[in-house]
Design a protein around this motif. Structure first.
Motif, PDB file in Angstrom:
ATOM      1  N   TRP A   1       0.806  -1.224   0.000  1.00 53.98           N
ATOM      2  CA  TRP A   1       0.000   0.000   0.000  1.00 53.98           C
ATOM      3  C   TRP A   1       0.836   1.271   0.000  1.00 53.98           C
TER       4      TRP A   1
ATOM      5  N   THR B   1       1.263   4.480  -1.341  1.00 51.33           N
ATOM      6  CA  THR B   1       0.476   5.433  -2.133  1.00 51.33           C
ATOM      7  C   THR B   1       1.428   6.386  -2.845  1.00 51.33           C
TER       8      THR B   1
ATOM      9  N   VAL C   1      -1.513   3.000  -5.909  1.00 55.58           N
ATOM     10  CA  VAL C   1      -1.172   2.351  -4.638  1.00 55.58           C
ATOM     11  C   VAL C   1      -0.507   1.033  -5.039  1.00 55.58           C
TER      12      VAL C   1
END
Ligand code: CAA
Length: 435
Positions: free
Chosen positions: A156, A158, A209
């Motif tokens: 994850w 981003t 992501v």
């Protein structure tokens, strides 16, 4: 400490962001949501309008406008598009470790590049098996002469791929409990560093992501954040304290934006010979939405002011409160806005369902709202000594003779006697069926 301080400068950046949101972001929000690509024209608009320097101190090439200003900008961008709001905000998240824990050299080298928009930055903390329990990460960094060698993977990330700089958290001392983790600055293009999976998401689709991988990534020891190993977890937590009001502002912008669409549509849509806005049931919904949005706004500005004024006693709890409260409001208000649009609200050619999809992640990332409430409760419990005097007003029950017997029975591994203090023999008899 002042509850809320919004400077003229912060208002200025809010206006700049409002203009960018209406002129650049809103017209392209639907397209980039569909194609799930990063909007380069929005990145250019951030840079041309100086938005990437808002939270960075003047000493490092930024505008030094602070966290309230940052939140106002995120709110304005998210009002038009939640993905754009986070694509901007994540640069603050990525740069906060350098701000809170970097050496003078690291600040002087990296922060001006971020402030000018020459380099985007991302934050690599979470892993497949270390989400809420960030401290249980497995990614490792081993010292090798004047370098550290990083191995592992992060989940994850981003802005991954778009960003040129990554603040990466890794285990440097597996045996240590409180000094296990350190943070490193890793630049895109460093051999062994790669992006292996780009996630296909429910919302915030315009910002990538990704999974970032580290295979023998060799970075100079000078890239160890702050030059001292073992400080990584503390720096990560301080970073999240600074960043969470920004996620809250993303939620606020989404709620505000969805509410504006809902009112606009309610005034236009005719049913039963009148527009929806004149119906009591819809006014009840709109009234609730507006009150929640305003409550969230106050809490966010309060939390951001605490960061700007370095109110160290309050930052941790207010950041967690603002994040959890405002993002729950975002989910509720965007869901109600879809409801007001009725069947049309569920359709992708209407703008409102995107708000609901974009809102969901705000309850999850940068610490789930359940983790935020844990943080808030820990603060409350820690501070309970302040009102310990009221304990005297809560009656205390004392043990009577019956309880004393029950306790001794428990200690002996037996069951306590029944209500009314019936003799033990009678109880045992009833269980065995003996008369
Ligand atoms: N500031 C400074 N230090 C802090 C701190 C803070 N806010 N919070 C904790 N610490 C310190 C403690 O003082 C303690 O230090 P010592 O060992 O020296 O005593 C140490 O950190 C450990 O603290 P805890 O025992 O409280 O830690 P914990 O393991 O119980 O975890 C937690 C606490 C609050 C649950 C924390 O793990 C947490 O916030 N988890 C959520 C992680 C998170 O938000 N992840 C999202 C990542 S970003 C993202 O979503 C992706 C993206 O790109 C948007």
């Amino acid at each position: 400490m002042a509850a809320i301080v919004i400077t003229e400068e912060a208002r200025h950046w809010q206006q700049v962001a409002h203009k960018v949101a209406e002129e650049v972001v809103r017209p392209i929000a639907k397209h980039y949501d569909e194609v799930q690509e990063y909007p380069e024209e929005v990145r250019r608009a951030y840079i041309e309008n100086g938005l990437l320097g808002v939270w960075i101190p003047k000493a490092y090439g930024g505008h030094g406008a602070g966290i309230v200003a940052l939140c106002l900008v995120i709110e304005e961008l998210s009002r038009a598009c939640g993905a754009t709001g986070v694509a901007y905000a994540v640069n603050a998240l990525g740069s906060f470790p350098i701000l809170v824990g970097g050496s003078e050299e690291q600040k002087a080298h990296y922060l001006p590049q971020i402030a000018k928009g020459e380099k985007m930055i991302a934050f690599c903390l979470s892993e497949k098996f270390a989400g809420s329990d960030a401290g249980s990460m497995r990614c490792q960094a081993r010292k090798d002469g004047e370098h550290y060698v990083i191995n592992g993977e992060k989940k994850w990330t981003t802005n991954g791929g778009v960003a040129s700089i990554y603040t990466v958290f890794a285990v440097t001392d597996p045996a240590s409990k409180s000094r296990r983790i350190s943070a490193f600055i890793v630049e895109k293009g460093t051999p062994g560093f790669s992006i292996k999976k780009v996630e296909d998401k429910m919302g915030i689709r315009a910002v990538p992501v990704v999974e970032s991988h580290f295979d023998d990534v060799r970075v100079p020891a000078a890239n160890l954040l702050g030059g001292r190993p073992g400080m990584g977890f503390k720096h990560a937590m301080q970073t999240l304290d600074f960043a969470r009001p920004g996620v809250a502002a993303q939620g606020l912008g989404l709620a505000q934006g969805a509410m504006e669409y809902a009112v606009t549509y309610a005034l236009r849509r005719q049913q039963f010979g009148q527009n929806l806005a004149s119906m009591g049931v819809i006014q009840d919904m709109l009234g609730n939405m507006a009150a929640k949005v305003e409550a969230a706004r106050s809490l966010i500005y309060r939390a951001a002011t605490a960061v700007d004024l370095n109110d160290t006693d309050s930052i941790n709890r207010l950041a967690a409160m603002s994040k959890s409260f405002a993002t729950d409001v975002a989910m509720e208000v965007t869901t109600d806005a879809v409801q007001i649009f009725g069947g049309y609200g569920y359709m992708k050619d209407y703008p409102i369902e995107k708000y609901m999809r974009d809102a969901k992640i705000t309850q999850i990332y940068e610490g789930t709202n359940q983790i935020q409430r844990l943080v808030i409760a820990r603060n409350l419990i820690k501070d309970a000594g302040r009102f310990a005097n009221i304990d005297a007003y809560i009656p205390r029950e004392s043990y009577n003779a019956y309880h004393a017997v029950a306790e001794s029975e428990l200690a002996a591994g037996d069951e306590p006697s029944g209500a009314g203090g019936a003799p033990r023999g009678a109880q045992a008899g009833a269980r065995s069926g003996a008369g």
